[in-house]
Design a protein around this motif. Structure first.
Motif, short mmCIF file in Angstrom:
data_model
loop_
_atom_site.label_atom_id
_atom_site.label_comp_id
_atom_site.label_asym_id
_atom_site.label_seq_id
_atom_site.Cartn_x
_atom_site.Cartn_y
_atom_site.Cartn_z
N GLY A 218 -33.84 -7.80 -33.52
CA GLY A 218 -32.85 -7.80 -32.45
C GLY A 218 -31.54 -7.10 -32.76
N ALA B 208 -23.67 -1.47 -27.09
CA ALA B 208 -22.58 -2.31 -26.59
C ALA B 208 -21.24 -1.62 -26.76
CB ALA B 208 -22.59 -3.65 -27.33
N THR C 72 -22.08 -9.98 -16.42
CA THR C 72 -22.77 -10.42 -17.63
C THR C 72 -24.23 -10.76 -17.34
OG1 THR C 72 -21.89 -12.61 -17.17
CG2 THR C 72 -20.69 -11.26 -18.76
N VAL D 218 -26.10 -7.65 -18.17
CA VAL D 218 -26.12 -7.49 -19.62
C VAL D 218 -27.17 -8.41 -20.24
CG1 VAL D 218 -24.77 -7.73 -21.74
CG2 VAL D 218 -23.68 -6.84 -19.67
N GLN D 219 -27.19 -9.65 -19.76
CA GLN D 219 -28.16 -10.59 -20.32
C GLN D 219 -29.60 -10.21 -19.97
OE1 GLN D 219 -28.77 -15.06 -19.16
NE2 GLN D 219 -27.45 -14.96 -20.95
N LEU E 178 -30.05 -6.28 -21.63
CA LEU E 178 -29.64 -5.87 -22.97
C LEU E 178 -29.70 -7.00 -23.99
CD1 LEU E 178 -26.59 -3.56 -22.13
CD2 LEU E 178 -29.03 -3.02 -22.18
N GLN E 179 -29.41 -8.23 -23.58
CA GLN E 179 -29.40 -9.34 -24.54
C GLN E 179 -30.71 -10.10 -24.56
OE1 GLN E 179 -25.78 -11.23 -22.80
NE2 GLN E 179 -25.04 -11.17 -24.91
N GLN F 247 -35.08 -13.44 -25.47
CA GLN F 247 -33.98 -13.16 -26.39
C GLN F 247 -34.46 -13.36 -27.83
OE1 GLN F 247 -29.82 -15.36 -27.06
NE2 GLN F 247 -29.79 -14.03 -25.24
N GLY G 223 -29.02 -12.30 -28.99
CA GLY G 223 -28.04 -11.97 -27.96
C GLY G 223 -27.27 -10.69 -28.19
N THR G 224 -27.62 -9.93 -29.23
CA THR G 224 -26.96 -8.64 -29.42
C THR G 224 -27.37 -7.71 -28.28
OG1 THR G 224 -27.06 -8.92 -31.82
CG2 THR G 224 -26.71 -6.68 -31.00
N PRO G 225 -26.40 -7.12 -27.56
CA PRO G 225 -26.77 -6.27 -26.43
C PRO G 225 -27.27 -4.89 -26.88
CG PRO G 225 -24.38 -6.69 -26.46
CD PRO G 225 -24.95 -7.26 -27.71
N LYS H 112 -37.46 -5.93 -24.13
CA LYS H 112 -37.72 -7.10 -24.98
C LYS H 112 -38.88 -7.91 -24.42
CE LYS H 112 -32.93 -7.06 -26.14
NZ LYS H 112 -32.75 -5.93 -25.19
#
Ligand SMILES: [Ca+2]
Ligand SMILES: [Ca+2]
Ligand SMILES: [Ca+2]
Length: 479
Positions: free
Chosen positions: A97, A323, A353, A356-357, A360-361, A368, A375-377, A382
């Motif tokens: 991740g 990010a 957000t 983003v979630q 990307l996260q 995740q 949670g790293t964007p 995934k």
């Protein structure tokens, strides 16, 4: 011919531009519909789509399909589209991740013309790869690489050598048994990995020409079918990999359950070229180091989120810097403002957000990553490998209640255009708007077995861009 150039990379931005110009809103994004200016001039290196999913008939493996070269018109002889012998094509897997690849599969190509005195790609009645009438044959090597935490190669192994690329479907006179022929292009390696490389029907489906016009006409719907699949009948150049889970997970073990620490992997695809290359150079004989010229993870980010001035840079950079370089564009997406300006859908324009979630996260408890990089964007697709394949896939994926689909990985059947429009409009933050393009599925049924992507229409029989979805009753947001 309708313009399929840049296909899905430029899809939503293109649709937005088309809609904007239709009602003369000065958006200041110019007349160009090119998504990433440099790569649009280099189609043979252009990633168009990446899919990663758990196939119902191979639940102990990850299946990854990557497509390159948009808008291939089937009737296009005598020189058909093919992978570029001077480029390197990659599928990457990040299993912790951090946005740095841990595993990679590198494809390189070599094209042989057996009889340079013939103009034909293949003679009439060509049956298989050993048939001397097959005049042009492209072969590929595939190398599996493992990397350290800086993305440097620590282990490299050639797992496929001079394997045949499935040729384009020229027509029934040339290839009377095309399906049988190309089934020979599926290879199973000793470690259990399956491979297929070659021409396929483009699995992406979209009403490119009318997406936003449909929304305009049927405000609040856009979900009643009647869309035209502008990519129907077009070809793409695909790599399909099916890799046993133990070869991609962080601990080298199969995935026991969705909660397992090794369950989530991130997938993306890239293309590299020599920094200095000339058209006369032979494979590998260019100059300078290899540089990344194209990148694709989620089917949304570079299309909609990254502004024109940054798109070529996005193609050159790596997910671990996403990010830092592009975070601001995700949280305040221009498309939300455009949707509101045009259609008054009340899409939140800032502080997104939720996007983003979702992209990307990863969604906590679903896709995740676990561990210190949770949670790293990063823009990777995934996939939680512990989630079983759905017996009844929903084209809306997670927002339709089907956790085995996008954005938990991406299946070929997932309707990412409808999903993305609805996510931008705010379905994840309580603003469900039943947006869509009226195209609900691919024009060709997908195969129930590897390589899943459908055979390409033949050049002789093709009639690209003509398939229309029948009208149907409105579907609410999220399906
Ligand atoms: Ca990693
Ligand atoms: Ca198609
Ligand atoms: Ca759709």
């Amino acid at each position: 011919m309708r313009n399929p150039l840049g296909a899905r990379r430029g899809l939503l931005a293109l649709a937005a531009v088309a809609a904007a110009s239709a009602i003369a809103v000065p958006l200041g994004i110019g007349s160009s519909h090119r998504e990433a200016p440099n790569i649009s001039l280099d189609p043979s290196a252009d990633n168009t789509d990446v899919y990663a999913w758990t196939a119902p008939d191979a639940q102990g493996a990850i299946t990854i399909a990557s497509d390159w070269i948009p808008g291939q018109v089937p009737a296009n002889g005598p020189n058909f589209f093919r992978f570029d012998d001077r480029a390197r094509y990659y599928d990457y897997i990040d299993n912790d991740g951090d946005g740095v690849q841990d595993i990679g599969y590198r494809f390189t190509f070599d094209t042989e013309t057996r009889n340079p005195n013939s103009f034909l790609y293949a003679g009439p009645g060509t049956q298989d790869f050993s048939d001397p009438k097959l005049n042009v044959i492209q072969r590929y090597d595939v190398v599996r690489e493992e990397y350290n935490r800086h993305g440097q190669v620590v282990r490299s192994r050639k797992i496929g050598d001079d394997l045949p690329v499935a040729p384009p479907n020229i027509g029934p006179k040339t290839f009377p048994n095309y399906s049988n022929f190309v089934s020979q292009a599926t290879k199973t390696l000793k470690d259990g990995t399956k491979l297929f490389v070659g021409t396929r029907d483009d699995p992406f489906f979209v009403d490119l020409g009318a997406t936003f016009d449909a929304i305009n006409v049927r405000m609040g719907t856009g979900n009643e079918g009647a869309g035209r699949d502008d990519l129907s009948g077009y070809w793409t150049s695909s790599t399909v990999l099916q890799i046993p889970e133990r070869l991609v997970t962080r601990n080298g073990q199969p995935v026991a359950s969705p909660d397992s620490p090794n369950a989530v992997v991130g997938v993306w695809s890239t293309t590299e070229r020599r920094k200095i290359d000339v058209s006369e150079s032979k494979k590998g004989h260019g100059y300078g180091k290899w540089v990344q010229v194209s990148r694709l993870g989620n089917p949304l980010v570079n299309e909609v989120v990254i502004p024109l001035g940054q798109k070529d840079r996005f193609n050159r950079t790596t997910p671990d810097r996403d990010a830092q370089l592009y975070g601001q564009y995700v949280t305040n997406p221009e498309l939300a403002r455009i949707l509101n300006a045009l259609f008054d859908v009340h899409a939140p324009e800032t502080g997104r957000t939720d996007i983003v979630q979702a992209l990307l996260q990863g969604i906590p408890g679903l896709n995740q990553h676990s561990g210190k990089f949770a949670g790293t964007p990063v823009d990777t697709l995934k996939l939680n490998l512990g989630v079983p394949a759905s017996p009844n896939p929903d084209r809306f994926g997670v927002i339709g209640g089907d956790n085995a689909g996008f954005p938990n990985g991406r299946r070929p059947t997932d309707d990412v255009v409808d999903i993305e429009l609805q996510v931008i409009a705010g379905i994840l933050v309580g603003n469900p708007v039943p947006l869509g393009d009226g195209v609900d599925q691919n024009d060709e049924p997908f195969l129930s077995h590897f390589p899943y992507l459908a055979d390409p229409q033949s050049g002789f029989d093709s009639n690209p861009g003509q398939v229309v979805t029948p009208p149907h009753p409105p579907v609410p947001a999220g399906g």
